[in-house]
Enzyme design. Structure first.
Site, PDB file in Angstrom:
ATOM      1  CB  CYS A   1      -4.057  -7.689  -5.025  1.00  8.20           C
ATOM      2  SG  CYS A   1      -2.944  -7.055  -3.280  1.00  8.20           S
TER       3      CYS A   1
ATOM      4  CD  GLU B   1      -5.713 -12.620   2.258  1.00 10.56           C
ATOM      5  OE1 GLU B   1      -6.518 -13.403   2.760  1.00 10.56           O
ATOM      6  OE2 GLU B   1      -5.696 -11.350   2.710  1.00 10.56           O
TER       7      GLU B   1
ATOM      8  CB  CYS C   1       3.685  -8.855   7.571  1.00 14.58           C
ATOM      9  SG  CYS C   1       4.619  -7.365   7.090  1.00 14.58           S
TER      10      CYS C   1
ATOM     11  CB  CYS D   1       1.561  -1.407   9.664  1.00 17.54           C
ATOM     12  SG  CYS D   1       3.149  -1.260   8.681  1.00 17.54           S
TER      13      CYS D   1
ATOM     14  CB  CYS E   1      -1.662  -3.849   8.393  1.00 13.89           C
ATOM     15  SG  CYS E   1      -1.436  -5.052   7.085  1.00 13.89           S
TER      16      CYS E   1
ATOM     17  CB  CYS F   1      -6.312  -5.828   4.825  1.00 13.35           C
ATOM     18  SG  CYS F   1      -6.797  -4.151   3.698  1.00 13.35           S
TER      19      CYS F   1
HETATM   20  N1  SAH Z   1       4.128  -4.690   2.935  1.00 11.96           N
HETATM   21  C1  SAH Z   1       3.513  -3.852   1.729  1.00 11.96           C
HETATM   22  C2  SAH Z   1       2.509  -4.419   0.833  1.00 11.96           C
HETATM   23  C3  SAH Z   1       1.457  -4.952   1.647  1.00 11.96           C
HETATM   24  S1  SAH Z   1       0.052  -4.139   2.491  1.00 11.96           S
HETATM   25  C4  SAH Z   1       3.368  -2.157   2.045  1.00 11.96           C
HETATM   26  O1  SAH Z   1       3.164  -2.086   3.337  1.00 11.96           O
HETATM   27  O2  SAH Z   1       3.330  -1.613   1.131  1.00 11.96           O
HETATM   28  C5  SAH Z   1      -0.457  -3.161   0.979  1.00 11.96           C
HETATM   29  C6  SAH Z   1      -1.289  -1.929   1.216  1.00 11.96           C
HETATM   30  O3  SAH Z   1      -2.316  -2.007   2.154  1.00 11.96           O
HETATM   31  C7  SAH Z   1       0.006  -1.142   1.960  1.00 11.96           C
HETATM   32  O4  SAH Z   1      -0.278   0.359   1.607  1.00 11.96           O
HETATM   33  C8  SAH Z   1      -0.940  -0.992   3.509  1.00 11.96           C
HETATM   34  O5  SAH Z   1      -0.394  -0.105   4.229  1.00 11.96           O
HETATM   35  C9  SAH Z   1      -2.493  -1.128   3.071  1.00 11.96           C
HETATM   36  N2  SAH Z   1      -3.430  -1.503   4.191  1.00 11.96           N
HETATM   37  C10 SAH Z   1      -2.883  -2.483   5.227  1.00 11.96           C
HETATM   38  N3  SAH Z   1      -4.164  -2.368   5.974  1.00 11.96           N
HETATM   39  C11 SAH Z   1      -5.051  -1.511   5.440  1.00 11.96           C
HETATM   40  C12 SAH Z   1      -6.579  -1.338   6.010  1.00 11.96           C
HETATM   41  N4  SAH Z   1      -6.867  -1.821   6.864  1.00 11.96           N
HETATM   42  N5  SAH Z   1      -7.267  -0.702   5.157  1.00 11.96           N
HETATM   43  C13 SAH Z   1      -6.470   0.176   3.963  1.00 11.96           C
HETATM   44  N6  SAH Z   1      -5.298  -0.184   3.538  1.00 11.96           N
HETATM   45  C14 SAH Z   1      -4.592  -1.016   4.299  1.00 11.96           C
END
Ligand code: SAH
Length: 361
Positions: free
Chosen positions: A113, A92, A120, A124, A127, A341
């Site tokens: 984006c 996406e 991934c 985290c 996420c 996300c």
């Molecule tokens: N792997 C990379 C890029 C992808 S995530 C990274 O970690 O930066 C892009 C951003 O979205 C990251 O800052 C991530 O922590 C954030 N993110 C992931 N899930 C989220 C959520 N549920 N709410 C807000 N931000 C989120």
């Protein structure tokens, strides 16, 4: 395997292919113009190429590797684009109009984006992309193709790219760098490197490699915790590269780059939002000359995390601004379409019967 994509050929690679095929060098510019500027939908429509060359190209390459299957719009006109890949997986991209200058770029510009992987591996805890595990890297055509497709579908030029979609861009560095060549070259989309932002969970060796990249690409760090105690609870990557190592890599990046670093900090109620974290974050941001983007947590289906009350988010920001740190509180767009996300892809693949954490052949 399907044919390789013509959108995956850098101008140099295309020139080499033409030479090998015994074609004159000037054809490269014509082909690149058809692909990236005129955005032609079939090789056969490249009308200033001899039919024999069009045939040769058609038997060697596909034009596109992304099949657009779905667009989801939202009230604030953030649009989420879903693409099906040759192996039935989905990626996406999110098109965000008139972005309020979050990463140092000018405002009133369209930002895309972009995803860099299917799934991934970094897990985290908060996420959606991590939930489904890692499937595979995207290749350069699949990464750069998202930009071309977004321009085709919207009829608008994309001005800024943020590598913040699904995946960890720095875990797919070789393909990412080729994709960056594909979108920044003057003969393709000619995006300025300063309009590109790579976001990472904090892969230290790759941050050092990126620091040495000749183009001035921006860097954003998903920090989300200002002490090891807090960060390691939500980001497993912190065990491998704790804050001290991350900070040392960022010092190195700063020593070689003029762009200002961005620290991203999701605010999760009761997890990382204590004001003590704000004080530590302020100290870190000052040391790194970084600005801070605060992002109230965006709810993910199946996860229990909550965003803090708005008043608390504001208090957190105030600690930063009082310490002289530039901090934005991002009340993010696209929340109503589960954007940014990995959520749309997760829903689609579940419907298609893919098991979330098994790579598909
Ligand atoms: N792997 C990379 C890029 C992808 S995530 C990274 O970690 O930066 C892009 C951003 O979205 C990251 O800052 C991530 O922590 C954030 N993110 C992931 N899930 C989220 C959520 N549920 N709410 C807000 N931000 C989120």
């Amino acid at each position: 395997m399907p044919l390789p994509a013509i959108t995956g050929l850098t101008p140099d690679a295309l020139a080499a292919w033409l030479k090998e095929a015994g074609e004159p060098a000037f054809r490269a510019a014509q082909i690149l113009e058809w692909v990236w500027q005129k955005k032609v939908s079939a090789i056969s429509a490249m009308s200033n190429l001899p039919v024999k060359l069009r045939d040769k190209l058609s038997t060697s390459f596909r034009l596109s590797v992304l099949e657009h299957t779905h667009t989801q719009g939202s009230a604030d006109t953030t649009r989420k684009l879903l693409f099906r890949l040759h192996d039935g997986r989905y990626v996406e991209s999110v098109l965000i109009p008139a972005n309020p200058a979050l990463y140092g770029e000018q405002s009133d510009r369209r930002t895309l984006c972009v995803s860099s992987q299917v799934g991934c591996a970094y897990g985290c805890k908060f996420c959606a992309s991590g939930l489904a595990g890692f499937t595979r890297n995207l290749d350069p055509a699949e990464i750069a193709g998202q930009v071309l497709a977004a321009e085709q579908l919207s009829g608008e030029r994309v001005d800024n790219l943020v590598f913040m979609g699904m995946g960890e861009p720095l875990a797919n560095l070789t393909n990412l760098f080729t994709a960056i060549t594909l979108v920044t070259d003057a003969k393709t989309l000619h995006l300025g490197a300063r309009h590109l932002t790579i976001s990472t969970a904090g892969l230290v060796p790759q941050i050092r490699q990126l620091a040495e990249h000749p183009q001035q690409i921006r860097l954003a760090i998903s920090l989300h915790g200002a002490s090891d105690e807090v960060r390691r609870q939500i980001m497993p990557v912190n065990q491998k590269w704790p804050l001290a190592e991350l900070i040392a890599a960022l010092d190195y990046w700063n020593s070689r780059n003029k762009q200002q670093l961005t620290l991203e900090y999701i605010l999760i109620h009761g997890v990382n939002d204590a004001l003590e974290q704000a004080r530590l974050l302020a100290r870190l941001a000052r040391r790194l000359h970084a600005k801070v983007n605060l992002i109230p947590y965006n709810k993910v289906l199946g996860l229990d995390w909550q965003r803090p009350p708005v008043a608390h988010c504001r208090a957190f920001r105030e600690v930063l601004t009082n310490a002289g740190v530039a901090a934005t509180l991002r009340l993010e767009k696209g929340g109503d379409i589960a954007a940014a996300c990995g959520q749309l892809r997760l829903i689609q693949e579940t419907q298609d019967g893919h098991s979330p954490n098994q790579p598909q052949a």
